[in-house]
Each structure stands twice: as structure tokens, then as C-alpha cells.
Design a protein around this motif. Structure first.
Motif, PDB file in Angstrom:
ATOM      1  N   GLY A  60       0.804  -1.223   0.000  1.00 19.69           N
ATOM      2  CA  GLY A  60       0.000   0.000   0.000  1.00 19.69           C
ATOM      3  C   GLY A  60       0.835   1.270   0.000  1.00 19.69           C
ATOM      4  O   GLY A  60       0.301   2.358  -0.212  1.00 19.69           O
ATOM      5  N   GLN A  61       2.131   1.157   0.236  1.00 20.79           N
ATOM      6  CA  GLN A  61       3.029   2.319   0.235  1.00 20.79           C
ATOM      7  C   GLN A  61       3.409   2.672  -1.209  1.00 20.79           C
ATOM      8  O   GLN A  61       3.344   1.830  -2.098  1.00 20.79           O
ATOM      9  CB  GLN A  61       4.308   2.000   1.020  1.00 20.79           C
ATOM     10  N   PRO A  62       3.839   3.907  -1.440  1.00 20.37           N
ATOM     11  CA  PRO A  62       4.305   4.273  -2.787  1.00 20.37           C
ATOM     12  C   PRO A  62       5.538   3.453  -3.179  1.00 20.37           C
ATOM     13  O   PRO A  62       6.321   3.042  -2.316  1.00 20.37           O
ATOM     14  CB  PRO A  62       4.668   5.756  -2.658  1.00 20.37           C
ATOM     15  N   GLY A  63       5.707   3.223  -4.471  1.00 23.12           N
ATOM     16  CA  GLY A  63       6.844   2.451  -4.957  1.00 23.12           C
ATOM     17  C   GLY A  63       8.184   3.069  -4.607  1.00 23.12           C
ATOM     18  O   GLY A  63       9.190   2.369  -4.529  1.00 23.12           O
ATOM     19  N   SER A  64       8.224   4.351  -4.361  1.00 31.48           N
ATOM     20  CA  SER A  64       9.483   5.026  -4.029  1.00 31.48           C
ATOM     21  C   SER A  64      10.042   4.577  -2.682  1.00 31.48           C
ATOM     22  O   SER A  64      11.223   4.779  -2.401  1.00 31.48           O
ATOM     23  CB  SER A  64       9.282   6.538  -4.033  1.00 31.48           C
ATOM     24  N   LEU A  97       3.479  -3.063  -8.626  1.00 34.59           N
ATOM     25  CA  LEU A  97       2.819  -1.797  -8.348  1.00 34.59           C
ATOM     26  C   LEU A  97       1.442  -1.754  -8.998  1.00 34.59           C
ATOM     27  O   LEU A  97       1.224  -2.344 -10.058  1.00 34.59           O
ATOM     28  CB  LEU A  97       3.676  -0.637  -8.870  1.00 34.59           C
ATOM     29  N   ASP A  98       0.525  -1.021  -8.385  1.00 35.59           N
ATOM     30  CA  ASP A  98      -0.797  -0.837  -8.981  1.00 35.59           C
ATOM     31  C   ASP A  98      -0.764   0.382  -9.900  1.00 35.59           C
ATOM     32  O   ASP A  98       0.283   0.999 -10.101  1.00 35.59           O
ATOM     33  CB  ASP A  98      -1.888  -0.727  -7.907  1.00 35.59           C
ATOM     34  N   GLN A  99      -1.905   0.744 -10.454  1.00 34.75           N
ATOM     35  CA  GLN A  99      -1.947   1.856 -11.415  1.00 34.75           C
ATOM     36  C   GLN A  99      -1.629   3.201 -10.780  1.00 34.75           C
ATOM     37  O   GLN A  99      -1.272   4.148 -11.477  1.00 34.75           O
ATOM     38  CB  GLN A  99      -3.287   1.886 -12.118  1.00 34.75           C
ATOM     39  N   MET A 100      -1.722   3.300  -9.465  1.00 32.33           N
ATOM     40  CA  MET A 100      -1.386   4.538  -8.770  1.00 32.33           C
ATOM     41  C   MET A 100       0.095   4.597  -8.381  1.00 32.33           C
ATOM     42  O   MET A 100       0.561   5.590  -7.847  1.00 32.33           O
ATOM     43  CB  MET A 100      -2.240   4.693  -7.519  1.00 32.33           C
ATOM     44  N   GLY A 101       0.840   3.496  -8.618  1.00 36.10           N
ATOM     45  CA  GLY A 101       2.263   3.448  -8.263  1.00 36.10           C
ATOM     46  C   GLY A 101       2.506   2.953  -6.857  1.00 36.10           C
ATOM     47  O   GLY A 101       3.644   3.022  -6.367  1.00 36.10           O
TER      48      GLY A 101
END
Length: 109
Positions: A60-64, A97-101
């Protein structure tokens, strides 16, 4: 001309029903195929050989955030609908990753 062909078809159709039945076909014998063992190059999938469960808190966290996890083994990041090479490495961590990254899934491969 058309009348002659039509008349011939009317005569030939009932005669076709008098043709002998085709001969019975014997079924092919069933052959047993021995199990393949000792094939090199194949790998068995292991449930969590890469210890992906260690990073479940990143879901659920951003890919960064992946760079900040301190991962010391090989890993791969797969973008949403991205192209992924098909070679399997049971020790590599894969972040999907999902479409939101955001990190949608973490597994081995």
C-alpha cells in the motif's frame, strides 16, 4: 442444363443411402508415458524463498519506498501492466505496483 443436373441429383441421392457402412475402426492402444525425472534447468517454486514476507509492511506504500527498505538481495519492481521478463529466480523479491504506483503485491520470482 440445370434441369438435367437437378434430375441427376434426385436420382443419385437415394442411391447414396444404399452404400455399404464404413468398416469399424479399432481403438488405438493406450500407451503409458513414464514420468520425467532428472531434467536439468527446471526449478521448484518455493513458498517464500526470497523472504518477501519480511516486507509486507510496505504493501500500500508508494513504490518510491522500496529504495528505503534496505534490501540486500536481488529485487525487481514491476510497474502496473508493465512488461516482466519470464526467467524465474526463487531468491529474487518482486514488488508489483498498482496503477497509482503503490505496492500492490510482494512475492518471489
Amino acid at each position: 442444363m440445370i434441369r438435367k443436373m437437378f434430375a441427376l441429383a434426385l436420382v443419385a441421392a437415394p442411391l447414396a443411402a444404399c452404400a455399404p457402412a464404413p468398416a469399424a475402426v479399432e481403438p488405438l492402444p493406450v500407451m503409458e508415458v513414464p514420468a520425467v525425472t532428472g531434467v536439468s534447468g527446471l526449478q521448484e517454486r518455493q513458498p517464500d524463498g526470497c523472504h518477501a514476507g519480511t516486507y509486507v509492511s510496505a504493501l500500500g506504500q508508494p513504490g518510491s519506498v522500496i529504495r528505503t527498505l534496505g534490501i540486500t538481495r536481488d529485487y525487481r519492481v514491476v510497474e502496473h501492466r508493465g512488461i516482466e521478463p519470464q526467467e524465474y529466480d526463487p531468491l529474487r523479491i518482486v514488488f508489483r505496483l498498482d496503477q497509482m504506483g503503490n505496492i500492490q503485491n510482494i512475492d518471489c520470482g
